[in-house]
Structure formats: C-alpha cells, structure tokens
Design an enzyme around this catalytic site. Sequence first.
Site, PDB file in Angstrom:
ATOM      1  N   ASP A  17     101.297  23.179 -75.115  1.00  0.00           N
ATOM      2  CA  ASP A  17     100.403  22.366 -74.301  1.00  0.00           C
ATOM      3  C   ASP A  17     100.909  20.928 -74.274  1.00  0.00           C
ATOM      4  O   ASP A  17     100.874  20.224 -75.287  1.00  0.00           O
ATOM      5  CB  ASP A  17      99.003  22.435 -74.914  1.00  0.00           C
ATOM      6  CG  ASP A  17      97.959  21.653 -74.158  1.00  0.00           C
ATOM      7  OD1 ASP A  17      98.300  20.879 -73.228  1.00  0.00           O
ATOM      8  OD2 ASP A  17      96.767  21.808 -74.507  1.00  0.00           O
ATOM      9  N   ILE A  18     101.367  20.476 -73.130  1.00  0.00           N
ATOM     10  CA  ILE A  18     101.936  19.126 -73.004  1.00  0.00           C
ATOM     11  C   ILE A  18     100.907  18.042 -73.337  1.00  0.00           C
ATOM     12  O   ILE A  18     101.268  16.970 -73.792  1.00  0.00           O
ATOM     13  CB  ILE A  18     102.532  18.915 -71.597  1.00  0.00           C
ATOM     14  CG1 ILE A  18     103.434  17.668 -71.578  1.00  0.00           C
ATOM     15  CG2 ILE A  18     101.440  18.851 -70.532  1.00  0.00           C
ATOM     16  CD1 ILE A  18     104.272  17.540 -70.337  1.00  0.00           C
ATOM     17  N   ASN A  31     100.961  15.402 -57.711  1.00  0.00           N
ATOM     18  CA  ASN A  31     101.048  15.588 -56.268  1.00  0.00           C
ATOM     19  C   ASN A  31     101.236  14.212 -55.625  1.00  0.00           C
ATOM     20  O   ASN A  31     101.009  13.182 -56.252  1.00  0.00           O
ATOM     21  CB  ASN A  31      99.811  16.318 -55.719  1.00  0.00           C
ATOM     22  CG  ASN A  31      98.529  15.613 -56.068  1.00  0.00           C
ATOM     23  OD1 ASN A  31      98.311  14.471 -55.672  1.00  0.00           O
ATOM     24  ND2 ASN A  31      97.660  16.285 -56.803  1.00  0.00           N
ATOM     25  N   VAL A  40      99.399  21.615 -64.751  1.00  0.00           N
ATOM     26  CA  VAL A  40      99.727  20.510 -65.654  1.00  0.00           C
ATOM     27  C   VAL A  40      98.993  19.241 -65.233  1.00  0.00           C
ATOM     28  O   VAL A  40      98.438  18.524 -66.071  1.00  0.00           O
ATOM     29  CB  VAL A  40     101.255  20.264 -65.671  1.00  0.00           C
ATOM     30  CG1 VAL A  40     101.601  18.969 -66.381  1.00  0.00           C
ATOM     31  CG2 VAL A  40     101.970  21.432 -66.319  1.00  0.00           C
ATOM     32  N   ASP A  41      98.988  18.954 -63.947  1.00  0.00           N
ATOM     33  CA  ASP A  41      98.348  17.738 -63.437  1.00  0.00           C
ATOM     34  C   ASP A  41      96.871  17.689 -63.829  1.00  0.00           C
ATOM     35  O   ASP A  41      96.389  16.687 -64.366  1.00  0.00           O
ATOM     36  CB  ASP A  41      98.515  17.683 -61.924  1.00  0.00           C
ATOM     37  CG  ASP A  41      98.147  16.337 -61.308  1.00  0.00           C
ATOM     38  OD1 ASP A  41      98.197  15.314 -62.011  1.00  0.00           O
ATOM     39  OD2 ASP A  41      97.830  16.319 -60.110  1.00  0.00           O
ATOM     40  N   SER A 130     107.435  21.406 -60.672  1.00  0.00           N
ATOM     41  CA  SER A 130     107.468  22.163 -59.408  1.00  0.00           C
ATOM     42  C   SER A 130     107.468  23.681 -59.565  1.00  0.00           C
ATOM     43  O   SER A 130     107.469  24.388 -58.570  1.00  0.00           O
ATOM     44  CB  SER A 130     108.654  21.758 -58.521  1.00  0.00           C
ATOM     45  OG  SER A 130     108.411  20.510 -57.927  1.00  0.00           O
ATOM     46  N   THR A 131     107.459  24.203 -60.795  1.00  0.00           N
ATOM     47  CA  THR A 131     107.550  25.665 -60.947  1.00  0.00           C
ATOM     48  C   THR A 131     106.189  26.354 -60.988  1.00  0.00           C
ATOM     49  O   THR A 131     106.137  27.574 -61.065  1.00  0.00           O
ATOM     50  CB  THR A 131     108.354  26.058 -62.197  1.00  0.00           C
ATOM     51  OG1 THR A 131     107.711  25.557 -63.368  1.00  0.00           O
ATOM     52  CG2 THR A 131     109.780  25.537 -62.121  1.00  0.00           C
TER      53      THR A 131
END
Length: 186
Positions: A17-18, A31, A40-41, A130-131
């Site tokens: 978990d970032i 975005n 993630v965002d 982007s994945t």
Amino acid sequence: MDRFALGSAMLELVQGDITRSDTTAVANAANSMLVGGGGVDGAIHRAAGPELQQALLRLKRELPGGVLATGRAVMTPGFGLRARYVIHCVGPIYDREGDAAPALLASCYTAAVTLCREHGVESVTFPSISTGVFGYPALEAAPVALRALGEALTGDCPRLVRFALFDEPTLEAYREAARAITGPAE
C-alpha cells in the site's frame, strides 16, 4: 523485497500500500484535472485528507486551463501521509495515446525525479503509473518506467526509489524488467 542498483539510486520493489510508505515522497497516478479519482489516486487522497485537494485546487489556478498535461508532474505536501510530499504524475491513457504512450509514461518518471532533485527528496515511492484504469499493460509499462528512471537518476537525489505495487502480477512484471535492465537483484 527485491533490491537493484538503478542509475545512482537503489531500487526496491515491494507489493503493498503506497499510502503507508515511509519514503520522503510518494508519487500519485493522478488524472489531468488533479481531482481524486479511483485506485492509487483515490487512496492517496483519502489517506492525505481534504487539505490535499485544497492544495491541488490552488495549483490548478497556475496551470493552463487548470489541467496538468499528460507526462507532467507537480508536487504538494503529503498532509496526512507519512510521506512529506506527494508528486502528482499524469500518465497516458494507453488506448488514447497510441505510439506516444511510452514517451509520455517515461516523461512522468523523469518529471518526478526532477522534482525530487529540486526539493532535495532523498527517497520516493512510485505506483505503477497508468496500469490501472488508464489501461497500460504492466508488462509494457515496467521497462519504460525503469529505463526512464535509470536515465534520470544521475545525481544525489533521490538515493532510494521504491515501487509499491498493488498485486503479484504487477510486482512480477517489474521484477522481470529490473532483471533485464539492471541484472540480478542484490
């Protein structure tokens, strides 16, 4: 955890978990409108708290049309995160960008390293930009990301680059790319 030498830095690959990262900065797969989305965002926005969106609204006023172009990055404080900073990177939407996708993805990582250098950031954690919903295949994105970082990591900052990857297939894609680019893990 897998560790590799990459440019002038140490590369770490972990599944996790970032938002819990203890590095100086975390990168956000943002975005172009710089509003919290999914993946993630959304996780970073929730963990950082509402001050993050307020900071982004202030930044948007300085951007042409209030939009951060694909391949660019901006930095805010981390607010409720352990990380001191958040680097917001707008990656390419894979199907829309076509042949330009690799260069735009590489630009995200290069822009993030430039911000790290400008702000003396010693360590940074990236997601696989982007994945997720942007549809970039992880097997294609990983070598683009690592090559771009390897070329950008030429100075003192950052000394540690970590990827906190969501699942085992994405982690394995980055392991494969790291082995091909840097050689065996340390």
